[in-house]
Scaffold this active site. Structure first.
Site, mmCIF file in Angstrom:
data_model
loop_
_atom_site.group_PDB
_atom_site.id
_atom_site.type_symbol
_atom_site.label_atom_id
_atom_site.label_comp_id
_atom_site.label_asym_id
_atom_site.label_seq_id
_atom_site.Cartn_x
_atom_site.Cartn_y
_atom_site.Cartn_z
ATOM 1 N N ASN A 170 0.810 -1.232 0.000
ATOM 2 C CA ASN A 170 0.000 0.000 0.000
ATOM 3 C C ASN A 170 0.845 1.286 0.000
ATOM 4 O O ASN A 170 0.468 2.258 -0.641
ATOM 5 C CB ASN A 170 -1.009 -0.002 1.144
ATOM 6 C CG ASN A 170 -0.374 -0.048 2.500
ATOM 7 O OD1 ASN A 170 0.743 -0.519 2.659
ATOM 8 N ND2 ASN A 170 -1.082 0.442 3.494
ATOM 9 N N GLY A 245 2.267 -5.930 7.518
ATOM 10 C CA GLY A 245 1.373 -6.683 6.648
ATOM 11 C C GLY A 245 0.201 -7.201 7.441
ATOM 12 O O GLY A 245 -0.162 -6.644 8.482
ATOM 13 N N SER A 246 -0.371 -8.281 6.960
ATOM 14 C CA SER A 246 -1.599 -8.793 7.572
ATOM 15 C C SER A 246 -1.298 -9.562 8.870
ATOM 16 O O SER A 246 -0.171 -10.009 9.089
ATOM 17 C CB SER A 246 -2.296 -9.721 6.588
ATOM 18 O OG SER A 246 -1.434 -10.806 6.289
ATOM 19 N N ALA A 248 -2.397 -12.515 9.615
ATOM 20 C CA ALA A 248 -2.114 -13.921 9.315
ATOM 21 C C ALA A 248 -0.638 -14.106 8.970
ATOM 22 O O ALA A 248 0.031 -15.013 9.488
ATOM 23 C CB ALA A 248 -2.990 -14.394 8.158
ATOM 24 N N THR A 249 -0.097 -13.254 8.104
ATOM 25 C CA THR A 249 1.319 -13.382 7.744
ATOM 26 C C THR A 249 2.204 -13.000 8.924
ATOM 27 O O THR A 249 3.248 -13.609 9.150
ATOM 28 C CB THR A 249 1.656 -12.520 6.511
ATOM 29 O OG1 THR A 249 0.676 -12.769 5.503
ATOM 30 C CG2 THR A 249 3.015 -12.839 5.964
ATOM 31 N N GLY A 250 1.782 -11.990 9.686
ATOM 32 C CA GLY A 250 2.551 -11.573 10.866
ATOM 33 C C GLY A 250 2.740 -12.723 11.846
ATOM 34 O O GLY A 250 3.814 -12.895 12.429
ATOM 35 N N GLU A 268 3.918 -4.828 12.492
ATOM 36 C CA GLU A 268 2.904 -3.780 12.270
ATOM 37 C C GLU A 268 1.802 -4.431 11.453
ATOM 38 O O GLU A 268 1.976 -4.676 10.263
ATOM 39 C CB GLU A 268 3.486 -2.613 11.460
ATOM 40 C CG GLU A 268 4.604 -1.859 12.127
ATOM 41 C CD GLU A 268 4.100 -0.888 13.163
ATOM 42 O OE1 GLU A 268 2.867 -0.732 13.298
ATOM 43 O OE2 GLU A 268 4.943 -0.298 13.867
ATOM 44 N N CYS A 302 -3.428 1.017 6.601
ATOM 45 C CA CYS A 302 -3.628 0.152 7.779
ATOM 46 C C CYS A 302 -4.376 0.887 8.877
ATOM 47 O O CYS A 302 -5.147 0.279 9.623
ATOM 48 C CB CYS A 302 -2.283 -0.335 8.294
ATOM 49 S SG CYS A 302 -1.143 0.992 8.634
ATOM 50 N N GLU A 476 7.375 1.903 15.888
ATOM 51 C CA GLU A 476 8.299 2.570 14.982
ATOM 52 C C GLU A 476 8.170 4.078 15.241
ATOM 53 O O GLU A 476 7.272 4.526 15.920
ATOM 54 C CB GLU A 476 7.980 2.189 13.531
ATOM 55 C CG GLU A 476 8.113 0.666 13.355
ATOM 56 C CD GLU A 476 8.048 0.159 11.918
ATOM 57 O OE1 GLU A 476 9.019 -0.471 11.483
ATOM 58 O OE2 GLU A 476 7.027 0.372 11.269
HETATM 59 P P1 NDP Z 1 0.624 -9.544 3.532
HETATM 60 O O1 NDP Z 1 0.689 -9.911 4.958
HETATM 61 O O2 NDP Z 1 0.002 -10.470 2.584
HETATM 62 O O3 NDP Z 1 2.092 -9.277 2.959
HETATM 63 C C1 NDP Z 1 2.997 -8.370 3.563
HETATM 64 C C2 NDP Z 1 4.406 -8.677 3.080
HETATM 65 O O4 NDP Z 1 4.804 -9.959 3.580
HETATM 66 C C3 NDP Z 1 4.535 -8.782 1.561
HETATM 67 O O5 NDP Z 1 5.807 -8.314 1.171
HETATM 68 C C4 NDP Z 1 4.416 -10.288 1.343
HETATM 69 O O6 NDP Z 1 4.913 -10.683 0.124
HETATM 70 C C5 NDP Z 1 5.238 -10.801 2.509
HETATM 71 N N1 NDP Z 1 4.973 -12.178 2.905
HETATM 72 C C6 NDP Z 1 3.931 -12.977 2.578
HETATM 73 N N2 NDP Z 1 4.045 -14.174 3.214
HETATM 74 C C7 NDP Z 1 5.182 -14.116 3.953
HETATM 75 C C8 NDP Z 1 5.839 -15.021 4.852
HETATM 76 N N3 NDP Z 1 5.348 -16.216 5.125
HETATM 77 N N4 NDP Z 1 6.977 -14.606 5.453
HETATM 78 C C9 NDP Z 1 7.468 -13.379 5.230
HETATM 79 N N5 NDP Z 1 6.898 -12.478 4.384
HETATM 80 C C10 NDP Z 1 5.771 -12.851 3.764
HETATM 81 O O7 NDP Z 1 -0.061 -8.122 3.481
HETATM 82 P P2 NDP Z 1 -0.413 -7.253 2.210
HETATM 83 O O8 NDP Z 1 0.812 -6.980 1.394
HETATM 84 O O9 NDP Z 1 -1.581 -7.859 1.538
HETATM 85 O O10 NDP Z 1 -0.798 -5.855 2.897
HETATM 86 C C11 NDP Z 1 -2.057 -5.632 3.428
HETATM 87 C C12 NDP Z 1 -2.064 -5.889 4.930
HETATM 88 O O11 NDP Z 1 -1.027 -5.149 5.565
HETATM 89 C C13 NDP Z 1 -3.358 -5.426 5.560
HETATM 90 O O12 NDP Z 1 -3.857 -6.452 6.390
HETATM 91 C C14 NDP Z 1 -2.964 -4.227 6.414
HETATM 92 O O13 NDP Z 1 -3.748 -4.055 7.522
HETATM 93 C C15 NDP Z 1 -1.526 -4.483 6.733
HETATM 94 N N6 NDP Z 1 -0.799 -3.222 6.899
HETATM 95 C C16 NDP Z 1 -0.428 -2.826 8.155
HETATM 96 C C17 NDP Z 1 0.228 -1.624 8.339
HETATM 97 C C18 NDP Z 1 0.684 -1.188 9.706
HETATM 98 O O14 NDP Z 1 1.504 -0.275 9.786
HETATM 99 N N7 NDP Z 1 0.207 -1.770 10.782
HETATM 100 C C19 NDP Z 1 0.511 -0.735 7.210
HETATM 101 C C20 NDP Z 1 0.096 -1.270 5.937
HETATM 102 C C21 NDP Z 1 -0.538 -2.475 5.799
HETATM 103 P P3 NDP Z 1 3.905 -10.707 -1.137
HETATM 104 O O15 NDP Z 1 3.155 -9.429 -1.172
HETATM 105 O O16 NDP Z 1 4.765 -10.781 -2.275
HETATM 106 O O17 NDP Z 1 3.015 -11.889 -0.886
#
Ligand code: NDP
Length: 495
Positions: A170, A245-246, A248-250, A268, A302, A476
């Site tokens: 994003n 990120g999300s 689930a991935t976190g 985050e 986010c 952060e």
């Molecule tokens: P994801 O969790 O799908 O992906 C985030 C990053 O992690 C991407 O670079 C992704 O690669 C990578 N990734 C995926 N799987 C793994 C893994 N198993 N191990 C390590 N890295 C991995 O999120 P999105 O990119 O879809 O972003 C949207 C989400 O991020 C939303 O849920 C949002 O709430 C959250 N977000 C939170 C923020 C905050 O500051 N709290 C700010 C912005 C977003 P790839 O994309 O190539 O799959």
């Protein structure tokens, strides 16, 4: 209005065979090639390689060498100087970076140029300032003295090493800057893994970082999808992971960080951020607040507001006025400066939002406006307002990360703490009122990393940011980031 011409340097950049940026140079990469798609047209604009184990090893090894070498030994003022030069270069190349960012993410060009690039430079300057202010403290121990010996102690802040930064799609420039600038300021080195959807701007910024004097290996970029991220997080040479990120991935990243070893982790994560309007807010301010909280960057922020609580006496007029505003937004090409609302960032996200629309229709949620995908090329949906009548309505609890505001009426202000806190998330919240005392009394009752009063979404490098509850671990910005990137070493002296 027609799409403006691409800058020649952007057209040339898109033509390149992109791979990774490792040890100060562009590396073509040998893995599968991923298409980078323009969300406004659904057409490919470039290709990038996905990193496998060999590229991840090379990037981490380069980061470790730079940590043991040029960057680890650089004086704090040198580190600050390089970050300041990079801020200048990012501003100087702002038009070029903004076009690339808009093409890969669908972000409005004005938002990319006027907000993301400007903020990236501001954050770099903030971290540059922090580089020379990494302080320990002196402490007087109370160890008893038997032979007139004395004791003193001090603490040192020592960088942890090579740090992995995992970035979502994003804000691919700004969130990457949060991660690598904080690492570099403390003397750590960085390997950034951008989202597979939006890697191009970071590849260009790594080149600018070299030009700014940041030595080879101090900032590396490996591209690819989740597998590349997984390999990077599991790499034994990584001393810390900063992930955005999300949830689930976190959770997967957290597990990898504690699987047979202990790697520091900042997470985050997502949110389902509440926005509460007290009955005294004039309608125009309420509308402005809803647009600011929920619909900037098509809601793909986010910290964006997704749960809106409005007093029952005001909710009908507010939703009527909001629907009128949303229906007249100019939806279109994000490269066109007159566009007010662009596409979603990628096809999987479009599919997710389309499924949420179907869910809303299926469960009897009142669709005030929007609720549909748009029949045109690209990943476009209508900005959407939903009205629910129960605090446990599913759409009041599922993170959409899109342009969907869900509204619930309340009757008594005493209901607000429970309504605001009623999700497992706790990233951010906002309270809007003309009575600042009421807002300040609510603040301690809200479980969120950030509470805004009469504003929403805007972040500042001096103010810590991060999530409570399921929205994350660690902070952060501000001075708070230093804890995560440095080891606090105690030194005790007998004399
Ligand atoms: P994801 O969790 O799908 O992906 C985030 C990053 O992690 C991407 O670079 C992704 O690669 C990578 N990734 C995926 N799987 C793994 C893994 N198993 N191990 C390590 N890295 C991995 O999120 P999105 O990119 O879809 O972003 C949207 C989400 O991020 C939303 O849920 C949002 O709430 C959250 N977000 C939170 C923020 C905050 O500051 N709290 C700010 C912005 C977003 P790839 O994309 O190539 O799959």
């Amino acid at each position: 209005m027609a799409r403006p011409d691409l800058l020649p340097e952007v057209a040339a950049f898109l033509q390149r065979a992109h791979g990774h940026f490792i040890d100060g140079r562009a590396v073509p990469g040998e893995g599968a090639r991923l298409a980078i798609v323009d969300p406004a047209t659904a057409e490919p604009i470039a290709e990038v390689a996905a990193a496998g184990a060999a590229e991840i090893d090379a990037a981490v090894a380069a980061a470790q060498r730079a940590f043991a070498g040029d960057w680890g030994r650089a004086m704090p003022a040198q580190r600050a100087h390089c970050l300041l030069r990079l801020a200048d270069l990012i501003e100087a190349h702002g038009d070029e970076l903004a076009q690339i960012e808009t093409l890969q993410s669908g972000k409005l060009l004005g938002l990319a140029r006027g907000f993301e690039i400007a903020q990236a430079a501001a954050f770099l300057r903030h971290y540059a300032g922090a580089a020379t202010r990494l302080h320990g403290e002196t402490i007087a121990p109370s160890i008893p003295s038997f032979h007139d010996e004395r004791y003193t102690a001090f603490t040192r802040r020592e960088p942890v090493g090579a740090v992995a930064g995992i970035v979502p799609w994003n804000f691919s420039i700004l969130i990457a800057v949060w991660k690598f600038a904080s690492a570099l300021a403390t003397g750590c080195t960085s390997v950034i893994k951008p989202s597979e959807f939006t890697p191009l701007t970071m590849l260009r910024i790594a080149e600018l970082a070299l030009e700014a004097g940041i030595p080879p290996g101090a900032l590396n970029v490996v591209c690819g999808g989740g597998d590349s991220g997984r390999l990077l997080c599991a790499h034994p040479g990584i001393a810390k992971i900063s992930f955005t990120g999300s949830v689930a991935t976190g959770l997967q990243v957290g597990r990898a960080a504690f699987d047979g070893r202990l790697v520091r982790t900042t997470l985050e994560l997502g949110g389902k951020n509440p926005v509460a309007f007290l009955p005294d807010v004039p309608i125009e301010r309420m509308l402005g607040g809803i647009m600011e909280a929920g619909f900037l960057h098509q809601g793909q922020i986010c910290a964006a507001g997704e749960r809106f609580f409005i007093h029952r006496s005001r909710i009908d007029e507010t939703l009527e006025a909001l629907a009128a505003t949303l229906r007249t937004l100019r939806i279109g090409d994000p490269m066109d400066p007159t566009t007010q609302f662009g596409p979603l960032a990628n096809r999987p996200h479009l599919d997710k939002i389309a499924a949420l629309f179907r869910q809303a229709r299926g469960d009897g949620t009142r669709i005030v406006c929007g609720g549909e995908t748009l029949d045109r090329p690209g990943f476009f949906v209508a900005p959407t307002a939903l009205r629910v009548d129960r605090a446990d309505a599913p759409l009041l609890h599922q993170e959409t990360f899109g342009p969907i505001g869900t509204f619930l009426a309340y009757d008594d202000e005493d209901e607000l703490p429970d309504l605001l806190n009623g999700t497992p998330y706790g990233l951010a919240a906002s309270v809007w009122t003309q009575d600042i005392a009421k807002a300040l009394r609510l603040v301690p009752q809200v479980r969120a990393g950030t509470v805004w009063i009469n504003m929403h979404t805007l972040l500042d490098p001096a103010v810590p940011f991060g999530g409570a509850k399921q929205s994350g671990v660690g902070r952060e910005f501000g001075a708070a980031f230093v804890d995560d990137y440095t080891e606090l070493k105690s030194v005790m002296i007998r004399y």
